[in-house]
Design an enzyme around this catalytic site. Structure first.
Site, PDB file in Angstrom:
ATOM      1  N   ARG A 199      44.903  54.874  40.001  1.00 10.53           N
ATOM      2  CA  ARG A 199      45.084  54.637  41.434  1.00 10.53           C
ATOM      3  C   ARG A 199      46.141  55.560  42.022  1.00 10.53           C
ATOM      4  O   ARG A 199      46.407  55.457  43.237  1.00 10.53           O
ATOM      5  CB  ARG A 199      45.512  53.183  41.663  1.00 10.53           C
ATOM      6  N   ARG A 222      35.186  36.900  49.669  1.00 12.60           N
ATOM      7  CA  ARG A 222      35.777  36.778  48.331  1.00 12.60           C
ATOM      8  C   ARG A 222      37.012  35.885  48.376  1.00 12.60           C
ATOM      9  O   ARG A 222      37.255  35.094  47.461  1.00 12.60           O
ATOM     10  CB  ARG A 222      36.155  38.180  47.830  1.00 12.60           C
TER      11      ARG A 222
END
Ligand code: AMP
Length: 190
Positions: A88, A127
């Site tokens: 990342r 979610r």
């Protein structure tokens, strides 16, 4: 196959990682899942990571890199791996390159999941309701998207320069996206 998945939170990386790893019978390494398991078990790694995760910030590179390097030594990754959520940052990508160069097992592809912000918010709101993830509140989602744009998006160029980038249209039914990815990977390896 040795593949990394890039893309903002909510782009469907986790869902597709499982399917791709199954297809190639290789390891599926999801750093967010490993951190959440460590938080749930109250391990030292979990305690160190939790405050960053709750804020929607990245866990410091040294902790993440050490954890992933250890995970890649587990035999299921011997035949390859799908890395979901790692790297990342550029420092993480360089650490991965260094490790793989030492083993003479370079990456095959970096898939970037492309999706609109509108679709992301729709998915992440769903979610949040379903999984009760503490980092899926609207404010934290916004912050995670900013962190993605600043720290992770530069990896798109990083992998493009190395000829590894595959752009994936991540909007559509789960099966359709899987099919697109497997087709793109097949086209890339011919
Ligand atoms: P994810 O499930 O991949 O969205 O990850 C959830 C959280 O875990 C992230 O918001 C970060 O706080 C942390 N995390 C997961 N992977 C990494 C990584 N490669 N580098 C830094 N932090 C990470």
């Amino acid at each position: 196959m040795r593949i990394v998945l890039l893309g903002p939170p909510g782009a469907g990386k986790g869902t597709q990682a499982v399917r791709i790893a199954e297809h190639f019978a290789c390891g599926d390494v999801a750093t967010g899942d490993i951190f959440r398991a460590n938080v749930a078990e109250g391990t030292p790694l979990g305690r160190a990571a939790q405050e960053y995760m709750d804020r929607g910030d990245l866990v410091p590179d040294d902790l993440v890199i050490a954890m992933v390097m250890e995970r890649l030594s587990v035999p299921d990754c011997g035949s390859g791996f799908v890395l979901d959520g790692f790297p990342r940052t550029v420092a993480q990508a360089e650490a991965l390159d260094h490790r793989l160069a030492g083993l003479d097992t370079p990456l095959d592809a970096a898939l970037h999941f492309e999706i609109t912000e509108e679709e992301l918010f729709r998915r992440l709101a769903g979610r949040s309701a379903e999984l009760h993830r503490s980092d899926d509140s609207e404010q934290t989602i916004r912050h995670r998207l900013e962190v993605f744009a600043i720290k992770t998006r530069p990896l798109v160029d990083y992998y493009a320069r190395r000829g590894l980038l595959v752009l994936v249209d991540a909007i559509g039914k789960v099966d359709e996206v899987t099919k697109r990815i497997l087709n793109d990977l097949a086209a890339k390896s011919t």
